[in-house]
Write a protein that holds these residues in place. Structure first.
Motif, short mmCIF file in Angstrom:
data_model
loop_
_atom_site.label_atom_id
_atom_site.label_comp_id
_atom_site.label_asym_id
_atom_site.label_seq_id
_atom_site.Cartn_x
_atom_site.Cartn_y
_atom_site.Cartn_z
N GLN A 1 18.49 -10.21 -6.38
CA GLN A 1 17.22 -9.86 -6.48
C GLN A 1 16.92 -10.02 -5.12
OE1 GLN A 1 15.27 -12.66 -6.47
NE2 GLN A 1 13.19 -11.26 -6.34
N ALA B 1 11.98 -8.17 -10.30
CA ALA B 1 10.95 -7.83 -9.36
C ALA B 1 11.76 -8.59 -7.86
CB ALA B 1 9.67 -7.65 -9.72
N PRO B 2 11.44 -7.16 -7.26
CA PRO B 2 11.15 -7.07 -6.99
C PRO B 2 12.10 -5.75 -7.47
CG PRO B 2 11.89 -7.12 -4.73
CD PRO B 2 11.64 -7.90 -5.13
N PHE B 3 12.14 -3.98 -7.38
CA PHE B 3 12.81 -3.13 -8.43
C PHE B 3 13.21 -2.10 -6.76
CE2 PHE B 3 10.13 -4.93 -12.05
CZ PHE B 3 11.40 -5.61 -13.21
#
Ligand code: 3HC
Ligand code: NAI
Length: 705
Positions: free
Chosen positions: A33, A79-81
């Protein structure tokens, strides 16, 4: 020049007009992440920062980016993806370039494909290996790779999971330029500046069209048919092809949506869990307690005693690892045969165009055949692979003790025998260990490292180092009859014999086991290995067999006729004229029937489901006993043993992972139900009962190691 966010695994700095983005997340720059967040921040900075005209992405350390962080799968997404970050990066108006010097795999290659230009250095390795984890590329990879490489080559890359070299990637259209050197920052900056100087504009992969759409679709349909046959039971390969078809047929944005749906299906499938378990388990087995306390002994020159099936295979594995080998045999005739056995392997490679005669000669220069133990006085490590007879082995070890230099590691490749007893005939039991290779030893990955009571820790560590040099997957095992693998095998094999006698045909049992995902059933394996081997083991064990234990004689009736399997043209199956695929044999069925009648057994029907419940219950129960006795360190060691030595379907993760996924209470309930027929054979393992009582699974024991 400014340095930012030192705690972030993504370092962003401005070098002239170029924003240099370094992914620094050891050991392989996986896209956890914080890395995705860092990359997003870099994209935002590029958009907002008037001083920068372009962005360069590089990886710190050995890798560019080895993909998504596999440890995050199965956890709540954060997130973020990656797909969104990449789409935004690609859409920007300023140039984005990737300079790839090491592995750019999975999500790592997806990052690179979403840049506008790609540069590769010689160490680059590019691939989309998600299929090996039960997945498909889920950050636009299935949509961008067909646009860069063509639909069929892209699908083939994703289905194979293979890594392409820098050169192959250039030829395939995945990268734009190849440069020498090992400094991605310097090479990347030079490339970016070259592009800027020539006024090159962003070239977005998403805007490219897949070449030759009609032909691509026809080729993909054919590929789908072939793949369904080849990847029996696997979930993600068909989904990969579906995604590539979407890339051909749909606009990019819709294709990405389709990819996301199918990616989530794969992510949530039990196969993904099994394959991810296998990925980590395979890397955990080398983590053993001895490694904390000892360093490996030096080894370069080996002696292999015996040049038969195993001795020759082990010799090839050692030569291929760059080691020197003195092979010892009984007499001139045997050593000539031993040498031939080794040369046969290399000649086979030459015939297939996979080795040159010069390379063979260079390799064989490190091989010395001999019939004299005097020739092994100076070797560092010995592997004995003579007949499976304790007296023969003891005689060999007395000889080794007499001639070998002090500190030499003395190993035996025995399949079943007591290594403590073998060590005891020497004056140096601290140097004696088991190295149980699997046949063919130059190909099979598994190496059981069997640790007797008196062995020194540095000998154990040396054995693991040897496994690494030979590119084997090592598993630490304790001494018992059959160690981890063969001991458990003998129990579930017995369960198969019971079903055979009770009414299932060998062909039904093999079919059920194949449906479960094994490449072969147990009776096919017996025909391949040679029925005489199992017969010899049964005879050896006859004296110590519990007289109360049920014994099925059918296999003996087959072996007594000389029907040993493929090598004799018949076994459980018929192999007319050297055929490798067997045909069902009515005479075998008649023998089975006669044996049932002799015991007064009225045959009953077994469904494939029941066959597998019994087969697996027997396996898991014995696994639990092996764990409890400390023969295996952790459940994952057993899983790896079966994945790499016994053809257990990798997507099920191994027998322990399988049991966890079934739920241990269910497995125990089966065992307890079967125990009503035969309480001796089906005694539930105390460890299994304990885990069920405590509401735990096998995986909870993996934390220990
Ligand atoms: N995520 C998390 N950890 C990873 C990882 C990853 N992607 N790749 C490797 N690791 C870890 C290993 O578990 C190991 O950890 P350990 O030291 O604690 O045991 C360590 O990194 C080093 O790995 P290796 O021992 O395998 O090192 P090698 O140098 O032999 O190999 C490699 C390096 C070729 C990068 C190899 O690790 C590899 O093939 N990794 C997996 C690559 C992969 O499958 N990527 C696709 C991921 S799925 C994906 O990207 C989905 C996306 O489409 C959305
Ligand atoms: P094999 O019969 O093919 O080879 C044994 C070789 O040892 C013969 O070439 C023989 O001449 C030689 N030999 C016998 N006594 C000797 C002595 N005193 N000194 C030097 N050489 C001697 O047997 P195979 O299959 O290679 O098995 C060898 C060992 O490996 C056994 O302990 C077996 O249990 C084990 N093993 C076998 C596997 C298999 O699948 N065949 C798998 C794993 C282990």
């Amino acid at each position: 020049m400014s340095e930012q966010a030192s705690a972030s695994p993504v370092h962003i700095r401005l070098d002239g007009e170029v924003l240099v983005v370094t992914i620094d997340n050891p050991p392989v720059n996986a896209l956890r992440q914080a890395v995705r967040a860092g990359l997003q921040e870099a994209v935002e900075q590029l958009e907002q920062d008037a001083a920068s005209r372009a962005m360069l992405i590089v990886g710190q350390g050995k890798a560019f980016i080895a993909g998504a962080d596999i440890r995050e799968f199965g956890k709540p997404p954060m997130a973020p993806f990656l797909p969104e970050v990449l789409n935004r990066m690609e859409a920007g108006g300023k140039l984005v370039v990737a300079a790839i010097h090491g592995p750019a795999l999975g999500g790592g290659l997806e990052v690179a494909m979403a840049t506008h230009y790609r540069l590769a250095l010689p160490g680059a390795k590019l691939g989309l290996p998600e299929v090996n984890l039960g997945l498909l590329p889920g950050a636009g990879g299935t949509q961008r790779s067909p646009r860069l490489m063509g639909a069929l080559p892209a699908a083939e890359l994703m289905l194979s999971g293979k890594h392409l070299s820098a050169k192959a990637a250039l030829a395939a259209g995945l990268v734009d330029k190849l440069v020498e050197g090992d400094d991605p920052v310097a090479a990347g900056l030079a490339y970016v500046r070259e592009l800027l100087a020539s006024g090159t504009q962003p070239r977005r992969t998403c805007d490219l069209e897949v070449a030759d759409k009609a032909a691509a679709l026809a080729a993909l349909d054919q590929l789908a048919q072939d793949t369904a046959k080849k990847t029996r039971g696997l979930f993600s390969p068909a989904k990969i092809i579906e995604c590539v078809k979407a890339a051909v047929q749909m606009p990019f944005a819709e294709g990405v949506k389709r990819e996301r749906e199918l990616f989530l299906e794969c992510l949530n499938s039990p196969q993904r869990a099994g394959l991810v378990h296998a990925f980590f388990a395979e890397r955990e087995t080398a983590k053993i307690p001895e490694a904390r306390a000892a360093a490996p002994r030096h080894f370069a020159k080996l002696a292999i005693i015996g040049g038969g099936t195993m001795g020759a295979g082990i010799t090839v594995a050692a030569l291929d690892a760059g080691l020197s080998v003195v092979m010892i045999e009984r007499d001139a005739e045997s050593i000539a045969r031993g040498r031939k056995n080794v040369e046969k392997v290399y000649d086979g490679l030459i015939a297939k165009g996979r080795m040159t005669a010069e390379a063979k000669a260079a390799t064989m220069a490190r091989y010395q055949p001999s019939t004299s133990y005097d020739d092994i006085k100076d070797v560092d490590l010995v592997i004995e692979a003579v007949f499976e007879d304790i007296e023969v082995k003891k005689a060999v070890f007395k000889e080794l003790d007499r001639v070998c230099k002090s500190g030499a590691v003395l190993a035996t490749n025995t399949s079943y025998l007591d290594i403590d007893a073998i060590a005891a005939v020497t004056s140096r039991p601290q140097d004696v260990i088991g190295l149980h290779f699997f046949s063919p030893a130059n190909i099979m990955k598994l190496l059981e490292i069997v640790v007797p009571a008196k062995v020194a820790p540095d000998v154990v560590v040396t054995a693991f180092e040897l496994a690494k040099r030979m590119k084997k997957v090592p598993v630490r095992a304790g001494v018992c009859d059959g160690f981890i693998g063969n001991r458990i095998l003998s129990v579930y094999r017995e369960a198969a014999n019971y079903m055979l006698e009770d009414g299932a045909s060998p062909y039904e049992i093999d079919a059920a086991v194949r449906e479960f995902g094994y490449p072969m059933g147990p009776f096919q394996v017996s025909d391949l290995a040679g029925g005489d081997i199992g017969w010899a083991t049964r005879k050896r064990k006859a004296a110590t067999r519990d007289p109360r234990a049920r014994y099925v004689e059918i296999a003996d009736r087959i072996a007594e006729r000389g029907w040993y399997g493929q090598k004799t043209g018949r076994g459980w199956y018929l192999y007319p004229e050297g055929a490798r695929t067997g045909q069902q044999d009515p005479e075998v069925l008649a023998i089975v029937d006669a044996e049932r009648t002799k015991k007064g057994i009225t045959p009953r029907a077994f469904t494939h489901e029941e066959i597998m419940r019994r087969y697996m219950a027997a396996m898991v129960n014995e696994c639990a006993k092996v764990l409890e006795e400390g023969i295996a360190l952790r459940p994952l060691d057993i899983d790896v043993t079966f994945l790499f030595g016994y053809g257990f379907p990798r997507w099920r993760g191994g027998p322990m992972q399988w049991a966890d996924m079934q739920g241990l209470p269910k497995v125990l309930a089966d065992i307890e139900a079967f125990a009503k027929e035969d309480a001796l054979f089906w005694q539930p393992a105390p460890l299994l009962k304990k885990l069920v009582a405590e509401g735990r699974n096998f995986a909870s024991l993996n934390q220990r190691g």
